[in-house]
Design a protein around this motif. Structure first.
Motif, mmCIF file in Angstrom:
data_model
loop_
_atom_site.group_PDB
_atom_site.id
_atom_site.type_symbol
_atom_site.label_atom_id
_atom_site.label_comp_id
_atom_site.label_asym_id
_atom_site.label_seq_id
_atom_site.Cartn_x
_atom_site.Cartn_y
_atom_site.Cartn_z
ATOM 1 N N SER B 250 0.824 -1.204 0.000
ATOM 2 C CA SER B 250 0.000 0.000 0.000
ATOM 3 C C SER B 250 0.866 1.265 0.000
ATOM 4 C CB SER B 250 -0.941 0.000 1.198
ATOM 5 O OG SER B 250 -0.189 0.088 2.385
ATOM 6 N N GLY B 253 2.389 2.723 -3.962
ATOM 7 C CA GLY B 253 1.706 3.695 -4.822
ATOM 8 C C GLY B 253 2.198 5.113 -4.579
ATOM 9 N N PRO B 254 2.006 5.624 -3.354
ATOM 10 C CA PRO B 254 2.470 6.984 -3.057
ATOM 11 C C PRO B 254 3.969 7.166 -3.313
ATOM 12 C CG PRO B 254 1.088 6.162 -1.277
ATOM 13 C CD PRO B 254 1.248 5.034 -2.242
ATOM 14 N N ASN B 306 -3.257 4.614 -7.066
ATOM 15 C CA ASN B 306 -3.925 4.142 -5.854
ATOM 16 C C ASN B 306 -4.966 3.089 -6.171
ATOM 17 O OD1 ASN B 306 -2.809 5.104 -3.585
ATOM 18 N ND2 ASN B 306 -4.069 6.935 -3.444
ATOM 19 N N THR B 309 -3.165 -0.048 -6.937
ATOM 20 C CA THR B 309 -2.653 -0.645 -5.698
ATOM 21 C C THR B 309 -3.759 -1.410 -4.978
ATOM 22 O OG1 THR B 309 -1.399 1.381 -5.517
ATOM 23 C CG2 THR B 309 -1.236 -0.125 -3.683
ATOM 24 N N ASP B 310 -4.932 -0.792 -4.923
ATOM 25 C CA ASP B 310 -6.035 -1.443 -4.220
ATOM 26 C C ASP B 310 -6.423 -2.748 -4.889
ATOM 27 O OD1 ASP B 310 -5.945 0.564 -2.460
ATOM 28 O OD2 ASP B 310 -7.819 1.546 -3.059
#
Lengths: 556, 323
Positions: B250, B253-254, B306, B309-310
Motif C-alpha cells: 500500500s 503507490g504513493p 492508488n 494498488t487497491d
C-alpha cells in the motif's frame, strides 16, 4: 519460489520500462571529448536553463538573448572590443537632429536558406514588435527608442502601418524618431530589432521558433538541435556574410543545468569548456584547483532604496545622507558578496556607459564627489539631523527583504551595519520575493535593497528611473529640477550637452539620496585555457562565442 | 482470479473512477483558488511591465476577464478538451507538450529509484528483522537515520563528487564508460540521479519492512507453521514475508508517484531533463497553466496508481473482496 520468479520477472519488466522510457526521452547522440572538440572547433557549455522563447520579438531574457545573438544579427553589432560596428547594415547615417536614421543593408547579407536579407524583413519584424495583438513584452523598447508613433500603436490609437519605419528600397531602411536618440545605433544591435522573414513566421504560425526547422536566422550560426530542457546545439552558417571570420564550428549546451556546483563539476571533468563561477563557494574551489578566474561586468547597479514619503523614517534628507556617506561599500562587496567582478560604486550610472567622445566613458566625464565609508561626514549629517529634528536618537526602521538565501545574507549585514552607523534599532521584514515586489511598489516599506539593469546603452536607462512617472520608482521621490533636467536631456541632440545634463541630474539625485548606490554587479567565469577570444557584454548577450577559437590542444 | 472478474469488481472500479474525476475537479478548484491568492500574476516582473504593454498582454492571455470566467475557461479546456494550455514563461510551449517531452526523464529516474529502493530496502529490512539487534541491524538502522537527516541536495553533491568527479579527475577512469557528472541520453546517466533518489525510498522501506517483519514473527500463524515443523526458509518466505509485504504494497503507490514526480534538486544537479524545474519555476513565476496542469497530471496519476494498488492488494490478499 513462486514469489521469487514473480519478482525476477517484475524487475526485468521494470528495467525494460526504464530503458524504453529513457529511449523515448531524448537524444542518443554521442558527446565529444574536450580534445576532440578542440580539433573540430566545437565549444560545450551549460546554457543554464531552457530558453523561455526563441522568437526574437517575444522575450529578451539572458538565455534566449545568448542563443539568438548567435543565430541572428541586427543592423548593427559589437566587435570583439565591445564597440558598435555595422552588422547586417553596411552603413548608418543619422540626420543632424538625430531624428532620422538611414541604414544601408549589405547586398551580401543572406538568410540561412540562402535568400537575401531585405529592408522589408526589418520593417516586418519591427511592426510585429509594436503590434498590440502580438503583445510583445519588450515592445516598450520601441517607445524608449523613440520610434515615431510606437507608443500610439502599442496603445491601439494608430495602426501598426503608421510606425515611423520605411523600406525605401530592398536595401535601404529609414527610421523616423519622435525625438533625438543619439544611442539609436546601440539599440539597432538589440534582439527585438532583428529582422524576421514574414513567409517563415506565417508558415509556422504558433509553431514559429519552436524547433530547428522553424527558425531561420541571418547570423553566424544556425540552430541545429534542440531537445527541450536538455540540450541545444548551433552550428556555423556558411551563408553568413562574414562567415570567413567565424572559426568555431559548433556551440552546444549538452545539458541545461542551472546549479553552479554541478556546472563546475562538469567543467572540472572536461564535460564543458566554460562555466560561470558566481558564488563564493565555487570561487574557493576554482582557486584551490589553480584555475584562472576571469571577471566581467553584468551591467546592473545595486542600491539601498529609501521610502521618502512623509511620515517615513527616511523622509528627511539629512538622515539619508548619513547613510550615503557612512556605508562601507568595499566591505560589502568583498566580504559579503565575495564574487570577483562586482565593484563598489558611488554613482548610479555604471562605469561602462559611453561618454560623449570616442573612448571616453560617462563616468570619467562626470566623476562622483565623495568617498566610500566616510564615517566623519556621516556623523556630521546624523548630528545635524538630530539637531534639526530635536531628537536624541535616529528613528528605528525596518528593512524589507525577500527570503532568498542571498537576500538574507545581505540584509543581515545591512541590519547590523546600519544599526551601528545610525545608533538605532533596525528590524528586518523577510517576505517572499513577489510580496516584496508588491510592498515596495505600493510604497509600503522603510528601506529595501534594490537594483536596476539597463535596457539600452545610454545613461538615460538609469536616469529616468527616478522620474515621477516611472512605474519602477518606488521611493516616492519627486523633484521638479530633476524632472526638468531629464526632459531636457531627452530632447537634446548634442551628445556633449546631454552628458552634462545627466551629470547635473545625477549629482542632484546623489545629493538628495532617495537611494544610495552600493555596487555594480559582475560575474566570474573559468574557461579552458586553449579556448580564446570569448567575450562577455554588459549589453547584448553573454557569453559571446562568435569570435572564439581553440588555438591548440587543451592541456591536462 | 475468479473474484476479479465479478460484477462487483467492475462496479467497484466504476465507482472509483467517478470518484477520481470528482477528486480531480476538487483538486483543480483548490489549486485555482490558492494560485490566485498568491501575490502577483504571471506578468509580475522585477522590472514592471509598462501599463500599455501589460494591457495588451492581459488581453492576449485572457487575464483581464473576470476571475470566475477565467476559472470556467480553464476547467473547460482542461476537463473537456484535455488541453492544459500554454506556459506563460516558456512561451509557445504547451503544458501537454511539456509533459510529453519531459515527463519520461523524471519517470526514468523515478522508476529506477523505485526498483533499487524497493529491492534494497526490502532486503535490508528483512535481514535487519531476521538478525534483530545484531550488528547488521544496527548498521542498517544507522544508515536509515543518516538517510533521513541529510538533505537530498547534499547527498546529490556527495554522490556526484565521489562517484563521478573524483574517479574522473583523480583516478583517470575511462570517461566513455564511467558515469558522467552531468548528462543525459545514455543508460549510465540514469544511475547516479536514480541512485540518489532511491536513498529516501531505501530508508523508508527498510524501516517499514523491518517493523512489519518483526510484528509478523510474533503472529500465531508463524508459530503454528514453526510448530508444524516447517523449515525456517519456508516460514520466512511463505508465511512471514507474504504477510509482512501486505502493508508495504500500500506504500508503493504513493512512493512511486513521489519518485516520478520530478525532484528539482536532483534533476538540476545531474542535468536530467525532467519536469522538476518546470514545476518549481511555475510556482515562483505564477505560471498558472503549468502549475495547474502539472498538479492535475500528478493528481490524476496518484489516483490511478492508488486504484491499481487497491486492486493488487486484492490479488495478494485473498481476504479482500470487491463489491
Amino acid at each position: 519460489m513462486v514469489l521469487k520468479s514473480a519478482m525476477t520477472r517484475g524487475a526485468a519488466a521494470a528495467l525494460f520500462l526504464v530503458a524504453a522510457v529513457l529511449y523515448a526521452s531524448g537524444v542518443r547522440a554521442e558527446q565529444k571529448s574536450q580534445d576532440q572538440r578542440a580539433l573540430s572547433q566545437e565549444v560545450y557549455f551549460s546554457a543554464g536553463d531552457e530558453p523561455p522563447s526563441m522568437d526574437p520579438t517575444k522575450q529578451a531574457d539572458t538565455i534566449s538573448s545568448m542563443w539568438l545573438g548567435h543565430i541572428f544579427e541586427g543592423l548593427m553589432s559589437y566587435d570583439p572590443a565591445g564597440n558598435i560596428i555595422p552588422g547586417t547594415a553596411e552603413s548608418m547615417t543619422s540626420s543632424e537632429d538625430k531624428k532620422t536614421w538611414t541604414f544601408k543593408i549589405r547586398k551580401s547579407a543572406r538568410w540561412q536558406d540562402g535568400k537575401p536579407v531585405k529592408a522589408q524583413d526589418f520593417l516586418y519584424s519591427w511592426r510585429r514588435l509594436v503590434d498590440p495583438a502580438y503583445a510583445s513584452e519588450y515592445s516598450f523598447i520601441a517607445i524608449a527608442a523613440g520610434i515615431l508613433n510606437a507608443e500610439d500603436i502599442i496603445s491601439k490609437k494608430q495602426p501598426k502601418e503608421n510606425l515611423g519605419v520605411r523600406a525605401v528600397d530592398d536595401h535601404t531602411l529609414e527610421v523616423q524618431l519622435s525625438r533625438p536618440v543619439p544611442f539609436f545605433d546601440s539599440l539597432a544591435t538589440f534582439q527585438v530589432f532583428y529582422p524576421l522573414r514574414r513567409d517563415i513566421v506565417e508558415k509556422f504560425g504558433d509553431k514559429f521558433a519552436t524547433d530547428p526547422a522553424s527558425i531561420i536566422g541571418n547570423g553566424p550560426f544556425k540552430l541545429a538541435a534542440w531537445q527541450k530542457e536538455q540540450s541545444m546545439r548551433i552550428e556555423r552558417s556558411p551563408t553568413y556574410w562574414d562567415a570567413d571570420k567565424v572559426r568555431i564550428q559548433a556551440i552546444q549546451s549538452p545539458a541545461m543545468v542551472k546549479d553552479s556546483q554541478a556546472n563546475f563539476n562538469n567543467f572540472q571533468t572536461g564535460g564543458i569548456d566554460y562555466t560561470t563561477t558566481s558564488s563564493p563557494e565555487i570561487i574557493k574551489q576554482a582557486q584551490a584547483a589553480k584555475l584562472k578566474i576571469q571577471t566581467f561586468p553584468t551591467g546592473c547597479t545595486t542600491y539601498i532604496a529609501f521610502n521618502v514619503r512623509p511620515g517615513r523614517p527616511f523622509a528627511n534628507k539629512l538622515l539619508r545622507q548619513a547613510v550615503r556617506d557612512g556605508v562601507n561599500r568595499s566591505e560589502f562587496v568583498n566580504k559579503i558578496i565575495g564574487v570577483p567582478g562586482y565593484k563598489p560604486t558611488l554613482g548610479l550610472v555604471p562605469d561602462y556607459m559611453p561618454g560623449s567622445k570616442k573612448g571616453m566613458t560617462y563616468r570619467r566625464e562626470a566623476p562622483v564627489k565623495g568617498r566610500d565609508a566616510d564615517y566623519p561626514s556621516s556623523q556630521k549629517h546624523l548630528q545635524e539631523y538630530l539637531a534639526v529634528s530635536k531628537q536624541t536618537q535616529a528613528p528605528s526602521f525596518t528593512i524589507l527583504s525577500d527570503d532568498g538565501t542571498l537576500a538574507k545574507k545581505f540584509v543581515e549585514y545591512w541590519q547590523n551595519s546600519l544599526a551601528k552607523l545610525l545608533n538605532t534599532e533596525v528590524r528586518v521584514e523577510s517576505v517572499p520575493f513577489k510580496t516584496r515586489l508588491q510592498k515596495s511598489r505600493d510604497g509600503n516599506y522603510d528601506v529595501t535593497l534594490s537594483g536596476w539593469c539597463p535596457d539600452y546603452r545610454d545613461p538615460m536607462t538609469f536616469m529616468d528611473l527616478f522620474t515621477a512617472g516611472n512605474d519602477n520608482n518606488m521611493t516616492g521621490w519627486v523633484n521638479k529640477t530633476y524632472e526638468a533636467l531629464i526632459v531636457k536631456a531627452a530632447n537634446e541632440s548634442d551628445i556633449a550637452a546631454r552628458i552634462k545634463l545627466f551629470a547635473e541630474a545625477e549629482a542632484l539625485l546623489l545629493d538628495e539620496s532617495p537611494m544610495v548606490p552600493l555596487d555594480q554587479t559582475g560575474g566570474a567565469f573559468v574557461v579552458a585555457p586553449a579556448l580564446k577570444n570569448m567575450r562577455h557584454n554588459a549589453f547584448g548577450f553573454s557569453p559571446d562565442f562568435r569570435y572564439a577559437v581553440w588555438d591548440s590542444q587543451p592541456k591536462h | 482470479m475468479q473474484h476479479l472478474l465479478s460484477w462487483g469488481f467492475f462496479r467497484y472500479v466504476g465507482q472509483r473512477l467517478i470518484m477520481a474525476v470528482l477528486t480531480l475537479w476538487a483538486l483543480a478548484t483548490l489549486t485555482f483558488v490558492f494560485m490566485r491568492a498568491v501575490p502577483g500574476d504571471p506578468l509580475t516582473r522585477t522590472k514592471e511591465i509598462p501599463a500599455t504593454v501589460r494591457a495588451n498582454l492581459e488581453e492576449k492571455y485572457g487575464l483581464n476577464k473576470p476571475i470566475f470566467d477565467q476559472y470556467l475557461i480553464q476547467m473547460q479546456r482542461m476537463f473537456i478538451q484535455g488541453d492544459f494550455g500554454e506556459s506563460f514563461r516558456t512561451v509557445d510551449r504547451s503544458v501537454n507538450r511539456m509533459i510529453a517531452e519531459n515527463f519520461p526523464a523524471s519517470a526514468a529516474i523515478g522508476i529506477f529509484a523505485l526498483i533499487v529502493g524497493t529491492t534494497v530496502g526490502l532486503g535490508l529490512g528483512i535481514v535487519a528483522a531476521l538478525y534483530r539487534n545484531s550488528l547488521i541491524d544496527r548498521i542498517a538502522m544507522l544508515l536509515c537515520v543518516i538517510g533521513i537527516a541529510i538533505p537530498s541536495a547534499l547527498i546529490a553533491y556527495v554522490v556526484q563528487y565521489f562517484l563521478a568527479v573524483f574517479p574522473l579527475t583523480h583516478l583517470h577512469v575511462n570517461p566513455h564508460v564511467w558515469f558522467r557528472p552531468v548528462g543525459w541520453g545514455q543508460f549510465r546517466d540514469v544511475i547516479l540521479p536514480g541512485f540518489t533518489l532511491s536513498l529516501g525510498i531505501i530508508t523508508l522501506m527498510t524501516r517499514y519492512m523491518r517493523s512489519q517483519m518483526v510484528d509478523v514473527s510474533f503472529a500465531e500463524f508463524v508459530r503454528t507453521a514453526r510448530a508444524k515443523g516447517a523449515s525456517t526458509a519456508r516460514v520466512v518466505a511463505l508465511h512471514q514475508l507474504r504477510n509482512a509485504m501486505l502493508p508495504v504494497v500500500s506504500l508503493l503507490g504513493p512512493i512511486f508517484v513521489g519518485a516520478i514526480s520530478g525532484s528539482l534538486l536532483i534533476e538540476n544537479i545531474f542535468g536530467v531533463p525532467g519536469l522538476g524545474a518546470a514545476y518549481f519555476n511555475s510556482i515562483s513565476n505564477n505560471d498558472y497553466n503549468v502549475l495547474m496542469g502539472l498538479t492535475v497530471f500528478y493528481g490524476g496519476f496518484f489516483i490511478i496508481i492508488n486504484l491499481i494498488t487497491d486492486v493488487l492488494y486484492g490479488l495478494i490478499d485473498p481476504r479482500i473482496r470487491f463489491g
